[in-house]
Design an enzyme around this catalytic site. Structure first.
Site, PDB file in Angstrom:
ATOM      1  N   CYS A   1      -5.898   1.344   4.205  1.00 21.36           N
ATOM      2  CA  CYS A   1      -3.830   1.046   3.480  1.00 21.36           C
ATOM      3  C   CYS A   1      -2.722   2.479   3.897  1.00 21.36           C
ATOM      4  O   CYS A   1      -2.171   2.050   2.846  1.00 21.36           O
ATOM      5  CB  CYS A   1      -4.415   1.624   1.797  1.00 21.36           C
TER       6      CYS A   1
ATOM      7  N   CYS B   1       0.417  -0.876   0.211  1.00 21.24           N
ATOM      8  CA  CYS B   1       0.254   0.073   0.018  1.00 21.24           C
ATOM      9  C   CYS B   1       0.903   0.744  -0.371  1.00 21.24           C
ATOM     10  O   CYS B   1       0.537   2.758  -0.785  1.00 21.24           O
ATOM     11  CB  CYS B   1      -1.074  -0.072   1.053  1.00 21.24           C
TER      12      CYS B   1
ATOM     13  N   CYS C   1      -7.099  -8.086  -1.575  1.00 18.69           N
ATOM     14  CA  CYS C   1      -7.219  -7.153  -0.612  1.00 18.69           C
ATOM     15  C   CYS C   1      -8.545  -7.248  -0.533  1.00 18.69           C
ATOM     16  O   CYS C   1      -9.376  -6.786   1.060  1.00 18.69           O
ATOM     17  CB  CYS C   1      -6.704  -5.677   0.143  1.00 18.69           C
TER      18      CYS C   1
HETATM   19  S1  SF4 Z   1      -4.742  -2.574  -1.232  1.00 19.58           S
HETATM   20 FE1  SF4 Z   1      -3.697  -4.524  -1.406  1.00 19.58          FE
HETATM   21  S2  SF4 Z   1      -2.693  -5.081  -3.284  1.00 19.58           S
HETATM   22 FE2  SF4 Z   1      -4.025  -2.915  -3.308  1.00 19.58          FE
HETATM   23  S3  SF4 Z   1      -1.294  -1.694  -2.801  1.00 19.58           S
HETATM   24 FE3  SF4 Z   1      -2.618  -2.220  -0.548  1.00 19.58          FE
HETATM   25  S4  SF4 Z   1      -1.835  -4.331  -0.201  1.00 19.58           S
HETATM   26 FE4  SF4 Z   1      -1.413  -3.787  -2.502  1.00 19.58          FE
END
Ligand code: SF4
Length: 233
Positions: free
Chosen positions: A222, A112, A200
């Site tokens: 995130c 993220c 996710c």
């Molecule tokens: S939500 Fe999941 S796939 Fe998207 S940036 Fe974050 S960790 Fe990566």
């Protein structure tokens, strides 16, 4: 009205009156909306574009969204003639996976950070008003959200973060969507309540917080709504 008075008054105003008050006070301040095309974002966008038809719509293009989300983004962009800004990390998904492995499985915070937070920080720099579709009800991490907050970016720049729907319930969101016949992401019809990157995002169990289906319940944010520092106004 001073900024402090507007902040205080904002909590008692409904979304449309708050939007009016903001633009009366700051008629030509550069504004943007961060948008993942969820139902809340569509409502804020529908209100905002009545005043700012060309408002930059910042979509965090992580490379991991559902195919349905990309189709929906493109359809709404065409239908509403949006000024869509795809916020991208220069490192592609393939390059990232070759270097670090599948980060969303082994280190979602880093994933993220790389694919959302860092590109967003840079993208917000030109703006003084940052509109979001956040709601207090969405998760415990958002319980104390104010409709207007002043935030400081890591660069030192400050801007106002505005959440017109902060006090809305999910029932209000869905009622507004139906009443105004707003298009919505097809994943809602499959039981999703909070929709982000596909790896996710899961369907929450009955009665759980909407965001409990994100990151397998291991985290709720995130980082794009926690990296900036909230200041006192
Ligand atoms: S939500 Fe999941 S796939 Fe998207 S940036 Fe974050 S960790 Fe990566």
């Amino acid at each position: 009205m001073s900024d402090a008075q507007l902040f205080e008054k904002s909590e008692a105003l409904n979304s449309e009156d708050l939007l009016r008050a903001i633009f009366e006070q700051m008629p030509s301040v550069p504004a943007c909306l961060t948008c993942s095309f969820q139902a809340e974002d569509m409502i804020v966008l529908s209100l905002l574009r009545q005043r700012l038809p060309n408002v930059p719509v910042l979509f965090l293009e992580t490379g991991y969204h559902f195919a349905d989300t990309y189709r929906f983004r493109d359809q709404v962009t065409r239908d509403w003639k949006l000024n869509l800004v795809n916020v991208v990390q220069q490192t592609t998904v393939q390059q990232q996976e070759a270097t670090f492995g599948i980060l969303h499985q082994i280190d979602p915070a880093k994933c993220c950070q790389l694919r959302k937070v860092e590109p967003l920080m840079e993208s917000l720099e030109p703006f003084d008003l940052w509109f979001t579709g956040l709601r207090r009800e969405q998760s415990p991490t958002r319980r104390n959200l104010k409709k207007i907050e002043r935030h400081r970016l890591p660069s030192g720049k400050t801007l106002l973060k505005i959440s017109l729907l902060a006090d809305w319930s999910w029932a209000q969101v869905w009622e507004f969507t139906g009443k105004h016949q707003l298009a919505y992401l097809p994943q809602y019809d499959r039981g999703y309540l909070s929709i982000g990157c596909e790896p996710c995002t899961a369907i929450p169990t009955s009665g759980a917080d909407a965001r409990s289906g994100r990151w397998g319940g291991k985290k709720l944010e995130c980082g794009m709504h926690t990296f900036s520092e909230k200041t006192d106004g």
